[in-house]
Design an enzyme around this catalytic site. Structure first.
Site, PDB file in Angstrom:
ATOM      1  N   HIS A  76       0.819  -1.215   0.000  1.00  0.00           N
ATOM      2  CA  HIS A  76       0.000   0.000   0.000  1.00  0.00           C
ATOM      3  C   HIS A  76       0.853   1.267   0.000  1.00  0.00           C
ATOM      4  O   HIS A  76       2.049   1.251   0.305  1.00  0.00           O
ATOM      5  CB  HIS A  76      -0.942   0.002   1.207  1.00  0.00           C
ATOM      6  CG  HIS A  76      -0.255   0.078   2.548  1.00  0.00           C
ATOM      7  ND1 HIS A  76       0.071   1.275   3.163  1.00  0.00           N
ATOM      8  CD2 HIS A  76       0.153  -0.898   3.399  1.00  0.00           C
ATOM      9  CE1 HIS A  76       0.648   1.031   4.328  1.00  0.00           C
ATOM     10  NE2 HIS A  76       0.704  -0.277   4.502  1.00  0.00           N
ATOM     11  N   CYS A 101       2.547  -5.011   6.965  1.00  0.00           N
ATOM     12  CA  CYS A 101       2.283  -4.780   5.555  1.00  0.00           C
ATOM     13  C   CYS A 101       3.439  -4.025   4.912  1.00  0.00           C
ATOM     14  O   CYS A 101       4.305  -3.469   5.580  1.00  0.00           O
ATOM     15  CB  CYS A 101       0.968  -4.025   5.379  1.00  0.00           C
ATOM     16  SG  CYS A 101      -0.486  -5.048   5.703  1.00  0.00           S
TER      17      CYS A 101
END
Length: 540
Positions: free
Chosen positions: A432, A451
């Protein structure tokens, strides 16, 4: 009862084996012959009981021998030749017992011993074939962050395939990973092994900083060390000249260091690493590639090397896109796991559903001290409705019974930035954007909760959309400008590989090294060492 070949001496038995008599089916014309063969078969049956697959194979094939007849000499020689290369492949050669097996072939005296030896060679073969094809370790038992699915070869296929192969050496060779990276690491291991045997790379460089124009013993030591590493042609220059600066610069590129050609403290620390330390990285990298053997990387795929802090799009074996990344911090369950999956979609203008662990471990204590803390993140009840902070007594809850979820609406300040890339997995890991751009300037970029933050998220989106949109940038921006959370499916899912390599060959054929940011390589090498992998076996 076991039938022994008591009336047959060693010389007669070996002569029979060399004549190929034992290749006959296990139905003999005379009782004496039947007794001899049943002794072999019974010994095989008893000795293979530890392996259901092996036991079933021999039972299904009438206990026909694979290894212990004259007709199997080519197969036998091919297998022992493969075992002789176990050390070169970074495998625990003692696990397969080649020397003991060879000695037993030379001293066999009874059919029972031949049956036991037959089973022993097959057990060694299955162990070696499994290890060379898919790795000698079970990584999940060593580090819980290595959740890669390993494709183990089918023992029955290994046995049947070898038995049927007219070219056993080729069959055995084909069990080895075919990745060019693997072949390069095998070569690097042998080269480094030679270096270690001949004294390594020489004395370490005693200096804090060396640069153009410097002279003296430290410069000479630096020059000699780079010569032995293969970065510089032989020279007697005693000054930090242009050739030495270029060599330092090339070395820095290979180590992921800022390539300014100056041997500063960080560069010298890398140059001073012992070759034995680099060998550990190579051995672990070979094992990791074996774990991925048989996995179709994909004609187009995304390769995220965690200790390199990069994500790359690979098309037909060549890099078409690269970006820096931030990965999980080196703390407990925040370390990014290793696995492969399929990227299926991207979400433009994403909202952020705060993971439960972050909600109760980080935000709940903050809101107990100050109900207005993290006010940019909404409280969400079990029906998906936003809840006013003023209506909640945060002190009444703990990590187990807190009944609310938390969600941040799409915005420039959203923790996920303006786009996220999803490959649904049980670990809730994805790539992301991020509003925290400054972290990409750091050398070590392990700061996230697990992440992977992408330094060039829009460009990655354009690269992925190019396969399905005539104007990928225009399409992306048109969706972005709506401000609405929008899921865009990839028409062709793209394989994503989250990997952890501290040693890998580059396009120039050199091995690049990275730091072991999570300590995973250290744990894996310790396990390889315990299994019997030798760091640098003695060369003949």
């Amino acid at each position: 009862m076991t039938a022994y070949c008591s009336g047959m001496g060693r010389a007669a038995l070996v002569a029979m084996m060399m004549a190929g008599g034992a290749m006959a089916p296990f139905v003999a014309a005379d009782p004496a012959r039947a007794q001899t063969i049943s002794g072999f078969a019974q010994a095989v049956a008893e000795s293979t009981a530890v392996s259901p697959d092996l036991s079933a194979f021999y039972a299904t094939h009438g206990y026909a021998p694979l290894w212990t007849t004259a007709e199997s000499a080519t197969r036998r020689a091919a297998f022992f030749a493969a075992l002789d290369q176990a050390d070169a492949n970074g495998l625990p050669s003692a696990r397969y017992g080649a020397d003991d097996l060879r000695a037993r072939f030379a001293s066999i005296e009874t059919e029972r011993e031949r049956g036991q030896l037959e089973a022993a060679v097959s057990l060694a073969y299955l162990a070696w074939a499994r290890d060379i094809n898919s790795g000698a370790l079970e990584p999940k038992k060593i580090d819980p962050g290595i959740v890669r699915e390993i494709r183990r070869p089918d023992p029955q296929a290994l046995l049947s395939g070898l038995a049927a192969s007219p070219a056993p050496a080729r069959f055995l060779r084909d069990l080895t990973p075919k990745s060019p990276r693997y072949a390069a690491l095998v070569k690097a291991r042998l080269d480094l092994q030679t270096q270690i045997a001949t004294g390594g790379w020489g004395p370490q460089v005693s200096a804090k900083r060396l640069g153009p124009g410097d002279t003296g013993p430290a410069v000479v030591t630096l020059r000699d060390r780079l010569i032995r590493m293969g970065y510089l042609d032989r020279s007697v220059a005693a000054s930090y000249d242009a050739a030495l600066q270029t060599a330092v610069q090339t070395y820095q590129l290979d180590q992921g260091i800022k390539a300014d050609g100056i041997a500063g403290e960080g560069t010298l620390a890398e140059i001073n690493r012992a070759p034995e330390e680099r060998m550990k990285s190579i051995l672990v990298a070979m094992e990791r590639l074996r774990w991925m053997n048989g996995l179709d990387l994909g004609k187009r795929h995304i390769w995220v090397n965690l200790p390199d802090f990069t994500a790359r799009v690979i098309d037909d074996g060549k890099m078409s896109f690269e970006t820096v990344t931030v990965v999980g911090m080196n703390q407990g369950d925040r370390r990014t796991p290793e696995f492969s999956d399929q990227m299926e979609m991207m979400v433009i203008n994403p909202s952020w559903s705060v993971p439960r662990s972050i909600t109760v471990k980080e935000y709940l204590p903050m809101m107990q001290r100050n109900p207005g803390a993290a006010g940019h993140i909404q409280l969400i009840d079990s029906r998906g409705r936003a809840v006013s902070r003023g209506s909640v007594n945060f002190a009444a809850y703990n990590a187990r019974n807190f009944p609310f979820a938390m969600r941040q609406a799409p915005s420039n300040g959203n923790a996920l930035g303006l786009v996220k890339f999803l490959f649904p997995n049980p670990y809730n890991i994805y790539l992301h954007d991020t509003p925290s751009k400054s972290l990409f300037q750091k050398d070590v970029r392990a700061f996230s909760h697990g992440c992977i933050r992408v330094g060039r998220p829009f460009d990655l989106a354009y690269a992925l959309l190019a396969a399905q949109e005539s104007d990928p940038e225009g399409y992306f921006k048109s969706v972005l400008n709506t401000g609405a959370e929008t899921t865009v499916k990839l028409r062709e899912p793209v394989p994503v590989h989250l990997v952890y390599f501290t040693a890998l060959p580059n396009a120039r054929g050199r091995i690049e090294y990275r730091d072991d940011v999570y300590g995973r390589d250290a744990a894996l090498f310790a396990a390889l060492d315990k299994a019997g992998v030798e760091l640098a076996p003695l060369t003949n």
